[in-house]
Design a protein around this motif. Structure first.
Motif, short mmCIF file in Angstrom:
data_model
loop_
_atom_site.label_atom_id
_atom_site.label_comp_id
_atom_site.label_asym_id
_atom_site.label_seq_id
_atom_site.Cartn_x
_atom_site.Cartn_y
_atom_site.Cartn_z
N ILE A 107 42.17 71.37 -15.32
CA ILE A 107 41.16 71.92 -14.42
C ILE A 107 41.72 71.94 -13.00
N LYS A 108 41.82 73.16 -12.44
CA LYS A 108 42.34 73.34 -11.08
C LYS A 108 41.21 73.82 -10.19
N VAL A 109 41.05 73.17 -9.03
CA VAL A 109 40.09 73.64 -8.04
C VAL A 109 40.85 74.08 -6.80
N ASP A 110 40.38 75.16 -6.20
CA ASP A 110 41.03 75.71 -5.02
C ASP A 110 39.96 76.40 -4.18
N GLY A 111 39.90 76.07 -2.89
CA GLY A 111 38.91 76.69 -2.02
C GLY A 111 38.77 75.91 -0.72
N THR A 112 37.59 76.03 -0.11
CA THR A 112 37.33 75.33 1.14
C THR A 112 35.94 74.70 1.13
N VAL A 113 35.80 73.64 1.91
CA VAL A 113 34.50 73.04 2.19
C VAL A 113 34.43 72.82 3.70
N GLU A 114 33.24 72.71 4.20
CA GLU A 114 33.05 72.46 5.63
C GLU A 114 32.77 70.97 5.82
N LEU A 115 33.58 70.33 6.67
CA LEU A 115 33.43 68.91 6.98
C LEU A 115 33.09 68.74 8.44
N VAL A 116 32.60 67.55 8.79
CA VAL A 116 32.33 67.20 10.18
C VAL A 116 33.41 66.23 10.63
N CYS A 117 34.09 66.57 11.72
CA CYS A 117 35.17 65.74 12.23
C CYS A 117 34.64 64.38 12.66
N ASP A 118 35.33 63.31 12.26
CA ASP A 118 34.93 61.95 12.62
C ASP A 118 35.12 61.67 14.10
N ILE A 119 36.00 62.40 14.76
CA ILE A 119 36.30 62.14 16.17
C ILE A 119 35.47 63.02 17.09
N THR A 120 35.47 64.32 16.84
CA THR A 120 34.80 65.25 17.76
C THR A 120 33.40 65.66 17.31
N ASN A 121 33.03 65.35 16.08
CA ASN A 121 31.73 65.71 15.52
C ASN A 121 31.54 67.23 15.43
N VAL A 122 32.65 67.96 15.29
CA VAL A 122 32.63 69.41 15.19
C VAL A 122 32.91 69.79 13.73
N ASN A 123 32.21 70.82 13.25
CA ASN A 123 32.44 71.30 11.88
C ASN A 123 33.77 72.05 11.80
N PHE A 124 34.46 71.88 10.66
CA PHE A 124 35.70 72.61 10.43
C PHE A 124 35.87 72.83 8.93
N ASP A 125 36.60 73.88 8.59
CA ASP A 125 36.88 74.18 7.19
C ASP A 125 38.08 73.36 6.73
N HIS A 126 37.91 72.71 5.57
CA HIS A 126 38.98 71.89 5.00
C HIS A 126 39.37 72.49 3.65
N PRO A 127 40.67 72.73 3.44
CA PRO A 127 41.08 73.28 2.15
C PRO A 127 40.98 72.25 1.03
N ILE A 128 40.53 72.69 -0.11
CA ILE A 128 40.42 71.85 -1.30
C ILE A 128 41.39 72.40 -2.33
N GLU A 129 42.27 71.54 -2.80
CA GLU A 129 43.20 71.94 -3.85
C GLU A 129 43.51 70.70 -4.66
N ASN A 130 43.17 70.73 -5.94
CA ASN A 130 43.38 69.56 -6.79
C ASN A 130 43.48 70.03 -8.24
N GLU A 131 44.08 69.19 -9.06
CA GLU A 131 44.25 69.51 -10.47
C GLU A 131 44.16 68.22 -11.28
N ILE A 132 43.40 68.28 -12.36
CA ILE A 132 43.33 67.13 -13.27
C ILE A 132 43.53 67.62 -14.70
N GLY A 133 44.02 66.71 -15.52
CA GLY A 133 44.19 67.00 -16.93
C GLY A 133 43.40 65.99 -17.74
#
Length: 173
Positions: free
Chosen positions: A61-87
């Motif tokens: 199972i491979k996932v690829d895309g983006t999610v929106e996170l809130v920066c721990d330092i600036t408290n600003v939203n940013f897009d974070h790439p998601i890429e992972n694979e499990i068997g």
């Protein structure tokens, strides 16, 4: 569980060999799990490769895309790439058992395997513990280090004379 039925991979009618499935998941998928998410606005493509054998199933199972996170330092939203694979190896047995890390046992009479939980875990495990925006500069990190809490060395605890006297009695015997 009925809403998760869209993520059932029916293997009973498939021939032995490799089969591909593709899913587009968004926030509605994560709402099926009734848990608080650390991210918003997911746009993720899931590619599932099923290698069907006569006595077991092999999922990649491979996932690829983006999610929106809130920066721990600036408290600003940013897009974070998601890429992972499990068997995962799925074998047949008496009852459902997922106690092993990469092996899941399902009842012999099942004709489909639901991969929703595996997709969910794959995405959630891709979220970093520290969420730092790529827009944070080295200067920002230096200021944070300068004014952030400092580590102090732990002092050796002073010995209590009452305990010292008891230790001396023990050493004399």
């Amino acid at each position: 569980m009925d809403k998760l039925r869209n993520y059932d991979v029916s293997f009973s009618g498939l021939k032995t060999g490799k089969h591909e499935f593709r899913y587009e998941i968004d926030k509605e998928f994560f709402q099926l799990f009734d848990t608080e998410q650390e991210f918003t606005n997911p746009k993720i493509t899931v590619e599932v490769l099923l290698d069907k054998h006569s006595t077991f199933l092999e999922f990649e199972i491979k996932v690829d895309g983006t999610v929106e996170l809130v920066c721990d330092i600036t408290n600003v939203n940013f897009d974070h790439p998601i890429e992972n694979e499990i068997g995962v190896l799925v074998k047949f047995g008496e009852e459902y058992d997922d106690s092993e890390e990469d092996v899941i046992t399902i009842p012999s009479n099942d004709h489909a395997f639901n991969i929703a939980q595996l997709i969910y875990e794959n995405v959630v495990l891709s979220i970093p513990m520290k969420k730092i925006s790529p827009d944070v500069t080295d200067e920002d990190l230096e200021i944070l280090e300068k004014f952030g809490p400092k580590e102090t060395e732990a002092e050796e605890p002073k010995s209590d004379p009452r305990w010292d006297a008891l230790k001396n009695l023990k050493n004399k015997n």
